[in-house]
Design a protein around this motif. Sequence first.
Motif, mmCIF file in Angstrom:
data_model
loop_
_atom_site.group_PDB
_atom_site.id
_atom_site.type_symbol
_atom_site.label_atom_id
_atom_site.label_comp_id
_atom_site.label_asym_id
_atom_site.label_seq_id
_atom_site.Cartn_x
_atom_site.Cartn_y
_atom_site.Cartn_z
ATOM 1 N N ALA A 37 1.234 2.029 -21.947
ATOM 2 C CA ALA A 37 1.168 2.068 -23.407
ATOM 3 C C ALA A 37 -0.051 2.868 -23.846
ATOM 4 O O ALA A 37 -1.088 2.874 -23.176
ATOM 5 C CB ALA A 37 1.087 0.655 -23.975
ATOM 6 N N LEU A 38 0.093 3.536 -24.986
ATOM 7 C CA LEU A 38 -1.009 4.301 -25.551
ATOM 8 C C LEU A 38 -1.053 4.039 -27.046
ATOM 9 O O LEU A 38 -0.089 4.326 -27.762
ATOM 10 C CB LEU A 38 -0.805 5.799 -25.290
ATOM 11 C CG LEU A 38 -1.897 6.717 -25.804
ATOM 12 C CD1 LEU A 38 -3.198 6.496 -25.023
ATOM 13 C CD2 LEU A 38 -1.457 8.162 -25.691
ATOM 14 N N PRO A 39 -2.172 3.491 -27.558
ATOM 15 C CA PRO A 39 -2.280 3.277 -29.007
ATOM 16 C C PRO A 39 -2.657 4.570 -29.722
ATOM 17 O O PRO A 39 -3.466 5.364 -29.232
ATOM 18 C CB PRO A 39 -3.399 2.239 -29.133
ATOM 19 C CG PRO A 39 -4.210 2.382 -27.896
ATOM 20 C CD PRO A 39 -3.293 2.895 -26.827
ATOM 21 N N VAL A 48 2.734 3.559 -28.435
ATOM 22 C CA VAL A 48 3.877 4.161 -27.757
ATOM 23 C C VAL A 48 3.808 3.734 -26.292
ATOM 24 O O VAL A 48 2.778 3.880 -25.641
ATOM 25 C CB VAL A 48 3.896 5.698 -27.905
ATOM 26 C CG1 VAL A 48 2.623 6.342 -27.422
ATOM 27 C CG2 VAL A 48 5.088 6.290 -27.182
ATOM 28 N N THR A 49 4.895 3.147 -25.822
ATOM 29 C CA THR A 49 4.955 2.676 -24.436
ATOM 30 C C THR A 49 6.102 3.375 -23.733
ATOM 31 O O THR A 49 7.223 3.407 -24.238
ATOM 32 C CB THR A 49 5.180 1.154 -24.379
ATOM 33 O OG1 THR A 49 4.141 0.502 -25.123
ATOM 34 C CG2 THR A 49 5.154 0.651 -22.945
ATOM 35 N N LEU A 50 5.796 3.939 -22.588
ATOM 36 C CA LEU A 50 6.812 4.556 -21.750
ATOM 37 C C LEU A 50 7.046 3.631 -20.567
ATOM 38 O O LEU A 50 6.097 3.275 -19.862
ATOM 39 C CB LEU A 50 6.364 5.935 -21.273
ATOM 40 C CG LEU A 50 7.317 6.723 -20.381
ATOM 41 C CD1 LEU A 50 8.690 6.884 -21.032
ATOM 42 C CD2 LEU A 50 6.720 8.077 -20.057
ATOM 43 N N GLY A 117 8.870 -4.342 -31.331
ATOM 44 C CA GLY A 117 8.922 -2.906 -31.553
ATOM 45 C C GLY A 117 10.342 -2.383 -31.534
ATOM 46 O O GLY A 117 11.309 -3.157 -31.607
ATOM 47 N N TRP A 118 10.436 -1.082 -31.436
ATOM 48 C CA TRP A 118 11.718 -0.392 -31.410
ATOM 49 C C TRP A 118 11.909 0.244 -30.042
ATOM 50 O O TRP A 118 11.055 0.990 -29.569
ATOM 51 C CB TRP A 118 11.763 0.681 -32.498
ATOM 52 C CG TRP A 118 11.723 0.083 -33.861
ATOM 53 C CD1 TRP A 118 10.613 -0.119 -34.637
ATOM 54 C CD2 TRP A 118 12.824 -0.431 -34.591
ATOM 55 N NE1 TRP A 118 10.973 -0.729 -35.816
ATOM 56 C CE2 TRP A 118 12.334 -0.923 -35.818
ATOM 57 C CE3 TRP A 118 14.193 -0.516 -34.332
ATOM 58 C CZ2 TRP A 118 13.146 -1.489 -36.780
ATOM 59 C CZ3 TRP A 118 15.006 -1.081 -35.295
ATOM 60 C CH2 TRP A 118 14.489 -1.556 -36.500
ATOM 61 N N LEU A 119 13.031 -0.042 -29.425
ATOM 62 C CA LEU A 119 13.369 0.490 -28.105
ATOM 63 C C LEU A 119 14.251 1.714 -28.277
ATOM 64 O O LEU A 119 15.252 1.677 -28.997
ATOM 65 C CB LEU A 119 14.111 -0.568 -27.286
ATOM 66 C CG LEU A 119 14.626 -0.120 -25.925
ATOM 67 C CD1 LEU A 119 13.470 0.027 -24.951
ATOM 68 C CD2 LEU A 119 15.643 -1.107 -25.392
ATOM 69 N N ALA A 134 5.775 0.415 -31.265
ATOM 70 C CA ALA A 134 5.435 -0.825 -31.961
ATOM 71 C C ALA A 134 4.295 -0.545 -32.923
ATOM 72 O O ALA A 134 3.300 0.088 -32.558
ATOM 73 C CB ALA A 134 5.034 -1.909 -30.970
ATOM 74 N N GLN A 135 4.436 -1.003 -34.140
ATOM 75 C CA GLN A 135 3.415 -0.825 -35.146
ATOM 76 C C GLN A 135 2.359 -1.922 -35.024
ATOM 77 O O GLN A 135 2.666 -3.060 -34.686
ATOM 78 C CB GLN A 135 4.054 -0.882 -36.528
ATOM 79 C CG GLN A 135 3.301 -0.187 -37.591
ATOM 80 C CD GLN A 135 4.091 -0.079 -38.875
ATOM 81 O OE1 GLN A 135 5.207 -0.558 -38.980
ATOM 82 N NE2 GLN A 135 3.499 0.532 -39.854
ATOM 83 N N PHE A 136 1.115 -1.553 -35.277
ATOM 84 C CA PHE A 136 0.051 -2.569 -35.317
ATOM 85 C C PHE A 136 -0.876 -2.308 -36.474
ATOM 86 O O PHE A 136 -0.830 -1.291 -37.103
ATOM 87 C CB PHE A 136 -0.731 -2.632 -33.997
ATOM 88 C CG PHE A 136 -1.449 -1.372 -33.606
ATOM 89 C CD1 PHE A 136 -2.718 -1.118 -34.078
ATOM 90 C CD2 PHE A 136 -0.853 -0.434 -32.772
ATOM 91 C CE1 PHE A 136 -3.390 0.047 -33.716
ATOM 92 C CE2 PHE A 136 -1.515 0.718 -32.397
ATOM 93 C CZ PHE A 136 -2.778 0.960 -32.877
#
Length: 136
Positions: A37-39, A48-50, A117-119, A134-136
């Motif tokens: 993941a990278l914020p 964003v998570t890969l 989040g959204w996949l 995912a929003q934070f």
Amino acid sequence: YLIALFPRFCLRVAQITVKVGAARVLDEAPPFPVRVALPVYAHRGVEVTLVGDRAFSRRLAAATAGVSEPLLEDELVLDGVGEFLNMLAGNAISALEREGVVASLGVPDYDAELSDGWLFPLASSVGRAALVLAQF
């Protein structure tokens, strides 16, 4: 921008053809072993998570690191995937800045926990993977 740039970056960096599927609400984390993941910090932050299987993640990491896949050590796979996300998000931030949006990158999380989040499932020419925003 992240979603739009992702297929081009996969093709350019790792010669992986990717089609991004329709977004759906994340109801459970995909069962892939690699999760990076990278914020991205802005007015509204997004993480964003890969996530990917071994085949996808190794190909992406080897290409990002500029080494042949057989020479890539397992512990460097996460670093390579994280660096790919840094390049992708950096380009997305550049596009945002041209529109007057200020954003910056955080530090990659190499053992990301997914809870909401959204996949975005990815149809890939190598292995299996997905993106989660995912929003934070």
